[in-house]
Design a protein around this motif. Structure first.
Motif, PDB file in Angstrom:
ATOM      1  N   PRO A   1       0.829  -1.209   0.000  1.00 58.70           N
ATOM      2  CA  PRO A   1       0.000   0.000   0.000  1.00 58.70           C
ATOM      3  C   PRO A   1       0.862   1.257   0.000  1.00 58.70           C
ATOM      4  CG  PRO A   1      -0.759  -1.568   1.657  1.00 58.70           C
ATOM      5  CD  PRO A   1       0.570  -2.068   1.168  1.00 58.70           C
ATOM      6  N   TRP A   2       0.338   2.312  -0.591  1.00 56.17           N
ATOM      7  CA  TRP A   2       1.105   3.547  -0.680  1.00 56.17           C
ATOM      8  C   TRP A   2       1.585   4.058   0.671  1.00 56.17           C
ATOM      9  CZ3 TRP A   2       3.821   5.845  -4.180  1.00 56.17           C
ATOM     10  CH2 TRP A   2       4.193   7.184  -4.019  1.00 56.17           C
ATOM     11  N   PRO A   3       0.786   3.999   1.746  1.00 52.00           N
ATOM     12  CA  PRO A   3       1.305   4.475   3.034  1.00 52.00           C
ATOM     13  C   PRO A   3       2.550   3.724   3.495  1.00 52.00           C
ATOM     14  CG  PRO A   3      -1.079   4.317   3.122  1.00 52.00           C
ATOM     15  CD  PRO A   3      -0.659   3.668   1.837  1.00 52.00           C
ATOM     16  N   ALA A   4       2.727   2.494   3.003  1.00 54.67           N
ATOM     17  CA  ALA A   4       3.893   1.701   3.406  1.00 54.67           C
ATOM     18  C   ALA A   4       5.082   1.887   2.476  1.00 54.67           C
ATOM     19  CB  ALA A   4       3.517   0.214   3.474  1.00 54.67           C
ATOM     20  N   VAL A   5       4.903   2.618   1.378  1.00 54.72           N
ATOM     21  CA  VAL A   5       6.007   2.885   0.455  1.00 54.72           C
ATOM     22  C   VAL A   5       6.902   3.966   1.058  1.00 54.72           C
ATOM     23  CG1 VAL A   5       6.620   3.762  -1.829  1.00 54.72           C
ATOM     24  CG2 VAL A   5       4.680   2.197  -1.580  1.00 54.72           C
ATOM     25  N   ARG A   6       8.181   3.667   1.205  1.00 52.51           N
ATOM     26  CA  ARG A   6       9.111   4.618   1.809  1.00 52.51           C
ATOM     27  C   ARG A   6       9.974   5.288   0.744  1.00 52.51           C
ATOM     28  NH1 ARG A   6      12.643   2.449   6.453  1.00 52.51           N
ATOM     29  NH2 ARG A   6      13.512   1.221   4.729  1.00 52.51           N
ATOM     30  N   MET A   7      10.178   6.564   0.912  1.00 53.25           N
ATOM     31  CA  MET A   7      10.964   7.341  -0.046  1.00 53.25           C
ATOM     32  C   MET A   7      12.378   6.780  -0.176  1.00 53.25           C
ATOM     33  SD  MET A   7       9.065   9.858  -1.299  1.00 53.25           S
ATOM     34  CE  MET A   7       9.812  11.479  -1.573  1.00 53.25           C
ATOM     35  N   VAL A   8      12.965   6.375   0.937  1.00 53.39           N
ATOM     36  CA  VAL A   8      14.333   5.858   0.901  1.00 53.39           C
ATOM     37  C   VAL A   8      14.400   4.589   0.062  1.00 53.39           C
ATOM     38  CG1 VAL A   8      14.050   4.549   3.066  1.00 53.39           C
ATOM     39  CG2 VAL A   8      16.340   5.247   2.305  1.00 53.39           C
ATOM     40  N   ASP A   9      13.346   3.771   0.120  1.00 49.92           N
ATOM     41  CA  ASP A   9      13.331   2.534  -0.663  1.00 49.92           C
ATOM     42  C   ASP A   9      13.143   2.829  -2.149  1.00 49.92           C
ATOM     43  OD1 ASP A   9      13.632   1.053   1.663  1.00 49.92           O
ATOM     44  OD2 ASP A   9      11.468   0.806   1.951  1.00 49.92           O
ATOM     45  N   VAL A  10      12.335   3.828  -2.459  1.00 46.27           N
ATOM     46  CA  VAL A  10      12.136   4.217  -3.860  1.00 46.27           C
ATOM     47  C   VAL A  10      13.454   4.709  -4.451  1.00 46.27           C
ATOM     48  CG1 VAL A  10      10.990   5.871  -5.392  1.00 46.27           C
ATOM     49  CG2 VAL A  10       9.684   4.738  -3.583  1.00 46.27           C
ATOM     50  N   ALA A  11      14.167   5.539  -3.701  1.00 47.49           N
ATOM     51  CA  ALA A  11      15.450   6.057  -4.178  1.00 47.49           C
ATOM     52  C   ALA A  11      16.453   4.918  -4.390  1.00 47.49           C
ATOM     53  CB  ALA A  11      16.001   7.076  -3.183  1.00 47.49           C
ATOM     54  N   ALA A  12      16.503   3.999  -3.441  1.00 48.63           N
ATOM     55  CA  ALA A  12      17.440   2.889  -3.553  1.00 48.63           C
ATOM     56  C   ALA A  12      17.119   2.010  -4.760  1.00 48.63           C
ATOM     57  CB  ALA A  12      17.418   2.055  -2.269  1.00 48.63           C
ATOM     58  N   ALA A  13      15.829   1.749  -4.979  1.00 49.54           N
ATOM     59  CA  ALA A  13      15.423   0.919  -6.113  1.00 49.54           C
ATOM     60  C   ALA A  13      15.761   1.580  -7.438  1.00 49.54           C
ATOM     61  CB  ALA A  13      13.925   0.620  -6.040  1.00 49.54           C
ATOM     62  N   ALA A  14      15.718   2.910  -7.472  1.00 53.79           N
ATOM     63  CA  ALA A  14      16.040   3.645  -8.693  1.00 53.79           C
ATOM     64  C   ALA A  14      17.540   3.849  -8.864  1.00 53.79           C
ATOM     65  CB  ALA A  14      15.326   4.995  -8.695  1.00 53.79           C
ATOM     66  N   GLY A  15      18.295   3.556  -7.843  1.00 54.75           N
ATOM     67  CA  GLY A  15      19.744   3.714  -7.928  1.00 54.75           C
ATOM     68  C   GLY A  15      20.210   5.150  -7.822  1.00 54.75           C
ATOM     69  N   VAL A  16      19.431   5.981  -7.104  1.00 53.35           N
ATOM     70  CA  VAL A  16      19.828   7.376  -6.915  1.00 53.35           C
ATOM     71  C   VAL A  16      19.767   7.706  -5.430  1.00 53.35           C
ATOM     72  CG1 VAL A  16      18.935   8.013  -9.192  1.00 53.35           C
ATOM     73  CG2 VAL A  16      17.491   8.308  -7.181  1.00 53.35           C
ATOM     74  N   SER A  17      20.286   8.858  -5.079  1.00 50.89           N
ATOM     75  CA  SER A  17      20.270   9.257  -3.674  1.00 50.89           C
ATOM     76  C   SER A  17      18.880   9.738  -3.266  1.00 50.89           C
ATOM     77  CB  SER A  17      21.280  10.387  -3.437  1.00 50.89           C
ATOM     78  OG  SER A  17      20.843  11.577  -4.080  1.00 50.89           O
TER      79      SER A  17
END
Length: 207
Positions: free
Chosen positions: A20-36
């Motif tokens: 769910p979107w509330p459980a999506v963390r910004m740090v995890d999105v950045a890591a998955a994209a390979g950026v800071s």
């Protein structure tokens, strides 16, 4: 950074498919994209900004699909049927598109306000995402107007143009009804053909 932005949106979309979107963390999105994480915040400003950008991208993708369907080398009825088929298949395969088309946002999805929000972003794409997002009525009108632009001939009389507008909107709304209640045997195309046969335009554009 267009490439980084798309990678981040892809990562956010993939994360949303898993939790769910509330459980999506910004740090995890950045890591998955390979950026800071800083790059993520530079692009979107906040998680709300990311949500708005994701919704805007999926709305654009839906409308691009409508354009592709209408551009197929077929007669006008079949082009409209293709656009209707695309609408139903896009909603079936993409929860964000379905929510935008129906206005029904589940608790697992981001649900940004559709009105514009104050934006101080230096990123043009984010300033656009921070602007108004399309409502179901907006998407109906945008899809309808694309169909009318493709199917209307030069010099079509005003009355007949109005009929074409009504016919195109009818097809879009039939497609939306199929999103909520998928049709039985014959599918969306057969339903659109039947509707257009019963509601021809005097101009013969759809005949």
């Amino acid at each position: 950074m267009p490439a980084a932005r798309e990678s981040l949106l892809d990562a956010a979309y993939t994360a949303l498919a898993r939790r769910p979107w509330p459980a999506v963390r910004m740090v995890d999105v950045a890591a998955a994209a390979g950026v800071s994480r800083q790059t993520l915040y530079n692009e979107f400003g906040s998680k709300e900004g990311l949500a708005r950008a994701l919704v805007r991208r999926e709305a654009d993708a839906y409308l691009a699909g409508v354009d592709r369907a209408l551009a197929t080398p077929a007669d006008p009825r079949e082009r409209l049927a293709a656009a209707a088929e695309w609408t139903v298949s896009a909603a079936r395969g993409n929860a964000l598109i379905k929510a935008m088309l129906t206005g029904c946002w589940s608790e697992r999805l981001p649900a940004p306000t559709l009105t514009a929000v104050p934006s101080s972003s230096a990123v043009p794409a984010q300033r656009r995402a921070d602007g108004p997002l399309p409502s179901p009525a907006d998407l109906v009108a945008l899809a309808r107007d694309r169909a009318v632009a493709v199917l209307s001939g030069p010099g079509i009389p005003k009355a007949e143009s109005a009929e074409l507008v009504r016919s195109c909107e009818l097809v879009v709304r039939v497609a939306l009804s199929c999103v909520s209640a998928p049709p039985g045997e014959g599918g969306v195309t057969a339903l659109v053909r039947t509707v257009l046969h019963r509601h021809p335009t005097r101009s013969g554009v759809l005949n």
